[in-house]
Write an enzyme that holds these catalytic residues in place. Structure first.
Site, short mmCIF file in Angstrom:
data_model
loop_
_atom_site.label_atom_id
_atom_site.label_comp_id
_atom_site.label_asym_id
_atom_site.label_seq_id
_atom_site.Cartn_x
_atom_site.Cartn_y
_atom_site.Cartn_z
N ASP A 194 0.83 -1.22 0.00
CA ASP A 194 0.00 0.00 0.00
C ASP A 194 0.86 1.26 0.00
O ASP A 194 1.70 1.44 0.88
CB ASP A 194 -0.86 -0.06 1.28
CG ASP A 194 -1.77 1.14 1.48
OD1 ASP A 194 -1.94 1.93 0.54
OD2 ASP A 194 -2.36 1.24 2.58
N HIS A 367 -4.31 4.46 6.55
CA HIS A 367 -3.14 4.00 5.79
C HIS A 367 -1.83 4.32 6.50
O HIS A 367 -1.72 5.32 7.21
CB HIS A 367 -3.15 4.63 4.40
CG HIS A 367 -4.33 4.25 3.57
ND1 HIS A 367 -4.37 3.10 2.81
CD2 HIS A 367 -5.54 4.85 3.41
CE1 HIS A 367 -5.54 3.02 2.21
NE2 HIS A 367 -6.28 4.07 2.55
#
Lengths: 554, 554
Positions: A194, A367
């Site tokens: 990610d 995130h």
């Protein structure tokens, strides 16, 4: 066995050089494994488009090899394309309980009921002929998120999924550092990770910090509290419920997706709502303002969302009143700043107080920032690396981060969706591409809107159109009726009668000219009308409406 | 003298509850003074609109009273509507040299050459019959910015204009703290003050801090440097030139507005370009990469700007090459995040390195943050206050800031454009409204695009259109030709022949039905076609194209 089959192939089908539409294909020998199946939201220039899904041409060609779609977590950009893909490709879907719960709602809406859904617990492994797929607990802005490891005799592939590192997650389901470390110790061939927050230094704060802010806000509020957040952020919803409980408020829920998610999450035990706390939205009038919390969708200012409707006085069941406190517990996704700002303005104008990201710590990201990414790289310590989930700027900076940790530059593949990377035990190389791209969904149409249609929509949106109709005799080419002119989106006709009338004369003159020269070729005639009218209108207005000349022959 | 004439009236005609289009009217006895005359950029839903200007109905009604338009500084949101307003209202324009220099370029483009332009130096006062207008030096992201004080026998009105407090401005033209303090000491009836950055705590950094960052960047760069910034930020441009000088680089300029502003600013002495430093863009090939700086427009990712064209390989005179360093010396204005991000991605993909706001201190704002606003309030210490230049959220928070400093709530007017506030020596009250609003400019048309046209453009942009034409006999109502169907922006016709053909049949059946029932009313016939087609298309596609039925009678 053919030659290519001995290589391990990794093919991201979406999520690279774009936000959303995440999908990755792992191909080895006679088997294929798909990780995630997400949608993305249309870019500004995709006028009228509802959603965008990945191109699955390559999957359809290899239908029989596909063993399943393995879902890391239940966000739209990871599960949203499933209904469209499953209609063409009936394969099993593996996911944790919450992911499958959310997927089931989706499949029901699309009347899909023959999909095999296989429930996964973090830690589960699924043995295929030549691969083993393992789910590993991670943390994200939705519960029950996992990384996925795929073990083969060539090596292990580790896909982080979307993640953050939260040392104090709300559900106490802590990232499985030990298993990740164990896999890393054994050796990982490739990591895909990610990249969303790679531009941010430091670490993302724990979801728990938002709870503290909410508690402060609830403690000091003496009117109704309305909190908008992402429906899928169940931990956030739980914290709102916790604060409501602490300060003796009832909870009502507004917005279709919030109602859906709260139902699914409560049913599956992901959300703990104290007995008697949940009330219907039309019951709020039975309580004092200081006894009420409303949890709602609309944190991105989406025009049709519950919060936007409240702000615009278009909500059927409730209205904003002075003394209301609205908490927007989210950060605007790039592109949504103006819609969010509009809602904030409208709420203030109605006399509500509004607390948002700029003013208080009412949101944390899901995130990993730089320091968290570094921990993941150090734990997994892969030989090769493909940055995923991000625009090019993110992928490039994630690649640089990997290199800064000591990875040789040639071991990092900063690629785009559709690129094939081929691995054997000791090497990796780019080996061509497969079809990939954006399939546009507009209403029931999947892929029937392409560049020409979008170009026309853009043209129409900027300058409108002018239709010119004329009926001409088949026999002698004489004009029998018209030219009639209809315009839309060009000028306000009632105030521009003169312009339209003069446009009619321009067309008439072009017709007479053609008649005199005995021209009976309709294509030529249409082009003449188009050109003359275009020049006339541009000269008079500096605008270029779409011109549609239509000739009827009688 | 009529009764109202003894009161002082303040009427913001734009800039309140919106960003841009700044314009304020001060009316006293038989005189009117206008402060600024700005444009705003269209909202997303204003499809095809170029710019938006204020409604000046009230000014036109009072033409003879207007003594002039007094310009605080040369930004578009303060001068951009001048060409349109001056076409209808030929009054003198007062401004500092740079403001007038930029205005002259604009008026020339619009072929306006009979405007009286009166050059102002900060400190100048202009005596009218009943008012005196004074310009006071302030700092902003363009040189030669001023606050304006209007002195009357009722009291003084102080309009800050856009401002920040910069203790070390590049041009050493320091804000006239002493004069502001003097005015404040004598007593101010009303202050109107910039609210743009009221949500930000602390203070905006000095423009000089950007120079330090630029120096660092230049010191370490070994390829070409391309810096994008606002053309009007002449101090920023000066600092780029200073760094270029220090590190022996030549400077080329790209982008129409950058070329314009650099020319005007150099001519007027606001920009100091060392002899021989400026080169043409097509001369850059004669130098080594490390000897070049290119200053360009496009810091907001505007699609037609020079930087966007470079990023998309559409610039005629230069292309981005690996090793280029691009500095985006600006912060995206809300709504521009995605276009800026696209440019960054494209530049990275071309192998350039890109430095932007998120990564380094390459930009500072031109507006005062909370602590600077507090200083202004303390110095001016007005009796009444109107927050201006901001959306409602900003105005409201600026009002709260004033109250937090001790101002009575009832002395703060959080109003919207068009509201009249009436003052005498001892009191102030809201006294009605005057016409105000958004006049849309599209090409040559000013105000000819209204809600109906915009609604049609929106409809067309989302689902396209379908034109149905049929020629019918005047005598017996029989169909002579058609129905013909033309669609644009709806479906890709070649792949939807079947749908279009079936739509034709639906129309045919509706026509037969009407013919059988001997209906000859065209309005009814058109509605029937529209309804039938609409239902059919929605059922098949879940889309609602605009349907235009046209009947030709022969």
């Amino acid at each position: 066995m053919t030659k290519t089959n001995s290589k391990l192939r990794v093919i991201p089908l979406g999520g690279l050089n774009e936000i959303g539409k995440n999908m990755t294909l792992i191909e080895y020998k006679n088997e294929m494994v798909v990780i995630d199946c997400g949608l993305s939201f249309p870019e500004d220039e995709m006028l009228g488009i509802d959603i965008v899904i990945p191109d699955i041409t390559y999957l359809l060609k290899n239908k029989d090899k596909i063993k399943g779609i393995f879902i890391t977590h239940g966000h739209e950009d990871h599960i949203g394309a499933l209904p469209y893909v499953l209609k063409k490709l009936n394969v099993p879907v593996y996911g944790t309980r919450l992911s499958l719960g959310l997927i089931e709602v989706k499949l029901k809406e699309h009347k899909l009921n023959n999909t095999k859904l296989i429930t996964v617990n973090a830690g589960d492994k699924f043995k295929l002929d030549n691969m083993e797929v393992e789910f590993i607990r991670t943390n994200h802005s939705i519960p029950d998120a996992c990384s996925i490891a795929i073990h083969t005799d060539i090596g292990t592939i580790f896909h982080t999924g979307d993640f953050k590192i939260d040392y104090t997650p709300i559900d106490e389901d802590i990232m499985d550092f030990h298993r990740i470390a164990e896999i890393g110790k054994k050796g990982v061939l490739l990591m895909l990770a990610d990249s969303t927050n790679v531009e941010r230094s430091g670490s993302t704060m724990s979801e728990r910090t938002v709870g503290d802010t909410l508690d402060d806000i609830f403690m000091n509020a003496d009117g109704r509290i309305i909190v908008a957040t992402f429906a899928s952020n169940i931990h956030r919803v739980q914290q709102i419920i916790n604060s409501a409980d602490k300060y003796n408020r009832k909870v009502a829920v507004s917005g279709r997706s919030m109602v859906n998610v709260v139902n699914v999450a409560t049913e599956l035990g992901y959300l703990n709502m104290p007995e008697g706390m949940l009330i219907e939205l039309n019951e709020i009038k039975d309580y004092k303002p200081e006894e009420i919390v409303i949890i709602t969708t609309g944190s991105q200012g989406e025009p049709m969302s519950a919060l936007s409707r409240m702000a615009a006085s278009e909500h059927k069941k409730m209205e904003i009143i002075p003394g209301d406190l609205v908490v927007i517990s989210a950060h605007p996704i790039p592109g949504n700043e103006k819609t969010v700002s509009r809602v904030i303005n409208q709420l203030f104008e109605k006399g509500a107080d509004v607390i948002y990201d700029d003013l208080a710590e009412v949101h944390v990201s899901g995130h990993a920032c730089k320091e968290e990414l570094k921990l993941m790289h150090r734990l997994v310590r892969p030989k090769y690396f493909i940055p995923v989930h991000g625009e090019f700027r993110h992928l490039k900076q994630h690649a640089e981060l990997a290199v800064s940790l000591g990875m040789p530059e040639e071991n990092v593949f900063t690629i785009s969706s559709g690129t094939v990377v081929e691995f054997d035990k000791n090497s990796a190389k780019i080996a061509g591409t497969v079809p990939s791209g954006r399939i546009l969904v507009d209403g029931l149409g999947v892929g029937d809107v392409g560049n020409i249609v979008l170009r026309d929509r853009k043209h129409l949106s900027e300058d409108g159109l002018m239709v010119v109709v004329v009926t001409i005799s088949k026999e002698d080419g004489k004009v029998l009726a018209g030219p009639d002119i209809i315009s839309r989106g060009f000028v306000y006709v009632r105030e521009s009668e003169d312009l339209i009338e003069k446009a009619r004369i321009v067309v008439k003159e072009a017709l007479i000219e053609c008649e005199n020269r005995q021209i009976r070729e309709w294509a030529y005639l249409k082009n003449t009308i188009k050109d003359e009218l275009k020049n006339y209108l541009y000269e008079k207005t500096k605008r270029n409406p779409m011109i549609l000349p239509i000739i009827m022959e009688v």
